[in-house]
Design an enzyme around this catalytic site. Structure first.
Site, PDB file in Angstrom:
ATOM      1  N   GLU A 175       9.249  16.015  15.247  1.00 25.36           N
ATOM      2  CA  GLU A 175       9.800  15.396  14.315  1.00 25.36           C
ATOM      3  C   GLU A 175       8.526  16.948  12.938  1.00 25.36           C
ATOM      4  OE1 GLU A 175       8.624  12.169  12.602  1.00 25.36           O
ATOM      5  OE2 GLU A 175      10.718  11.820  10.686  1.00 25.36           O
ATOM      6  N   CYS A 204      13.729  10.380   7.074  1.00 29.05           N
ATOM      7  CA  CYS A 204      13.794  10.200   8.925  1.00 29.05           C
ATOM      8  C   CYS A 204      14.488  10.124   9.670  1.00 29.05           C
ATOM      9  CB  CYS A 204      13.148   9.012   8.821  1.00 29.05           C
ATOM     10  SG  CYS A 204      14.041   7.170   8.279  1.00 29.05           S
ATOM     11  N   LYS A 247       0.839  -1.533  -0.122  1.00 34.95           N
ATOM     12  CA  LYS A 247      -0.379   0.285   0.164  1.00 34.95           C
ATOM     13  C   LYS A 247       0.554   1.328  -0.371  1.00 34.95           C
ATOM     14  CE  LYS A 247      -2.801   3.529   1.608  1.00 34.95           C
ATOM     15  NZ  LYS A 247      -1.510   4.344   1.217  1.00 34.95           N
ATOM     16  N   GLU A 265       8.538   1.230  10.779  1.00 37.08           N
ATOM     17  CA  GLU A 265      10.333   2.058  10.773  1.00 37.08           C
ATOM     18  C   GLU A 265       9.104   3.260  11.087  1.00 37.08           C
ATOM     19  OE1 GLU A 265      12.745   0.641  10.924  1.00 37.08           O
ATOM     20  OE2 GLU A 265      11.648  -1.964  10.491  1.00 37.08           O
TER      21      GLU A 265
END
Ligand code: NAD
Length: 497
Positions: A400, A301, A192, A267
């Site tokens: 973040e 990331c 996906k 992750e």
């Protein structure tokens, strides 16, 4: 649908986009939603639509899992020898490599990624696929155990259909990192992609079909996160799930898999530190860290977003960074003169700008101001690189941001630097910069994260495990022999003598 990209597209790319609305691929067939529902994917560099793609319902996603389960049982994929599977997977790697300019352009256009970086991502996929394919042919899957009074051994076999949900920042590369070990081990998969960047996944499924991978081994389901993504993660027919994305959605996926006792690999995000000691080449270190935070417009990331710098070089380091950040040429991702492209969408741009505002409102100093960037003739989602400085309790130093924004703070001692680096809920990747290799190793091992890099940031040689701990992930990570073992279930067999 026509695209407003400034660069000329390859005829193959034009042809692919002209098939809009682009369909999902299930059991080797192109599948549109029965509802006829579609979504638009846009060029982040212009804001213009590139193509429509199909939005599958939960029931249609379930059909893809059934197709993957059928292929696992009946296509011969799971039972063929690793060498035979290797022939198929190397043929797929060859096809991807041959189509690199096409996939690279599709990826660049869809994700807003500088073309050269997108081409690098495609090559990375090829290298990952070949790495795991070759490894699967050489590792020992059957191990005899020396046990008194018994004949005993273990054997490793593939699990079955595996689900994969991916984010928009490295759409193609991350598919490679995710599915290569699963496929090499003999599993089948349902992918996906993110709704902002579905195109390279669709192209991959078509290439797999052309390369002769059995139908149903690689399925791609497109649609929304709350629709297709949630349906995939809640499907009890999956044997494993892998999710790459934000901690918030990772929690939802983990919960859904937990209800079905499906093992899940998460992750997630990061808030990495770069600890810079006073014995570095200041200009060279600034060059590398500015390069890292502006690479893919900071939507990485594992980026170093907190720069912890020894106080004796702090001012010099700021000067070197400022000069370099101000020189970054922001432009369309397909324009060869651009060194930094747009962020992926309007929401992401608003997020980056809001963190700059909130950070300054909480007392951070804007050393390099950042803000919206204007690119003549392109109404895309552009921002300038920014550098904030201050204390680490600031929201811009803790959360973040996922844009080209770094946060500076100074330290005096090694212990203080390590404590500052570890003062975060995340644990993905940090780096230490020093010419004292003893100190480098000490600090690298003291920083709590899945990865510590020395005198570099963003290093991914194949064979070195990559993954996060704490809020950055769970489930063992990717890119090493351990990942291949994750995609085999281990079974013990024993007989009394
Ligand atoms: P996101 O979590 O919003 O979306 C990721 C994927 O999840 C998308 O495909 C989305 O459609 C899907 N999704 C959304 N809601 C869902 C739901 N309820 N159920 C199931 N699936 C759902 O993340 P993003 O904004 O696409 O990506 C940015 C995030 O990804 C950042 O936090 C970044 O740090 C992280 N990331 C981590 C790594 C890593 O290797 N650790 C790599 C790349 C990105």
């Amino acid at each position: 649908m026509a695209t407003a990209a400034p660069a000329r597209l390859l005829p193959e790319v034009e042809k692919f986009l002209a098939e809009s609305p682009l369909k999902s691929v299930i059991g080797g067939k192109d599948v549109a939603a029965a509802s006829g529902e579609t979504m638009t994917t846009r060029d982040p560099g212009t804001g213009e639509p590139i193509a429509e793609f199909t939005v599958l319902s939960a029931a249609e996603v379930d059909q893809a899992v059934t197709a993957a389960a059928d292929a696992f049982k009946r296509s011969g994929w799971a039972t063929m020898t690793p060498n035979e599977r290797g022939v198929h997977l190397h043929r797929l790697a060859d096809a991807i490599e041959k189509h690199k300019p096409i996939i690279g352009q599709i990826e660049s256009l869809d994700a807003g990624k500088i073309l050269g970086q997108a081409l690098g991502d495609v090559q990375n996929f090829v290298d990952t696929l070949r790495y795991f394919t070759d490894m699967a042919q050489h590792v020992q899957r059957r191990n005899v155990l020396a046990v008194a009074g018994h004949e005993a051994w273990t054997v490793r076999n593939p699990w079955g259909p595996c689900g994969f949900i991916f984010p928009w920042n490295f759409p193609f590369l991350l598919i490679g990192w995710g599915v290569s070990p699963a496929l090499a081990a003999g599993n089948t998969c349902v992918i996906k992609p993110a709704e902002d960047t579905p195109l390279s996944a669709i192209y991959l499924a078509r290439l797999a079909r052309e390369a002769g991978i059995p139908d149903g081994v690689i399925n791609v389901v497109t649609g929304t996160g709350a629709g297709a993504g949630a349906a995939l993660s809640a499907n009890p027919g999956l044997k494993r799930m892998s999710f790459t994305g934000s901690p918030e959605v990772g929690r939802l996926v983990g919960e859904a898999c937990g209800r079905n006792l499906v093992p899940v690999k998460l992750e997630l995000g990061g808030k990495g530190a770069a600890v810079v000691f006073d014995d570095v080449d200041v200009a060279a270190t600034a060059e590398k860290l500015v390069g890292a935070i502006t690479f893919h417009t900071g939507q990485v990331c594992c980026d170093a977003t907190r720069w912890l710098v020894h106080k004796s070089i702090y001012d010099r380091f700021i000067d070197e960074c400022r000069t370099r950040m101000q020189k970054v040429h922001v432009g369309h991702q397909l324009d060869g003169s651009s060194s930094m492209g747009p962020v992926v969408n309007a929401k992401q741009r608003a997020r980056v700008l809001s963190y700059l505002e909130k950070g300054v409102a909480q007392g951070a100093q804007a050393v390099v101001e950042g803000g919206p960037a204007a690119v003549p003739g392109r109404d895309g989602y552009y921002v300038k690189p920014a550098l904030l400085a201050g204390t680490l309790d600031n929201v811009a130093a803790r959360e973040e941001i996922f844009g080209p924004v770094a946060y500076l703070a100074s330290f005096s001692t090694e212990d203080e630097a390590v404590a500052m680096a570890n003062d975060t809920d995340y644990g993905l990747a940090n780096s230490v910069w020093t010419s004292d290799l003893g100190r480098a190793a000490r600090v690298a091992e003291s920083m709590v994260a899945g990865n510590s890099w020395i005198n570099a940031h963003n290093l991914f040689p194949k064979g070195v495990p990559y993954g996060g701990v704490n809020k950055s992930g769970t489930g063992g990570g990717v890119n090493s022999i351990e990942t291949l073992f994750d995609y085999w279930r281990s079974q013990s067999i024993v007989r009394p003598l």
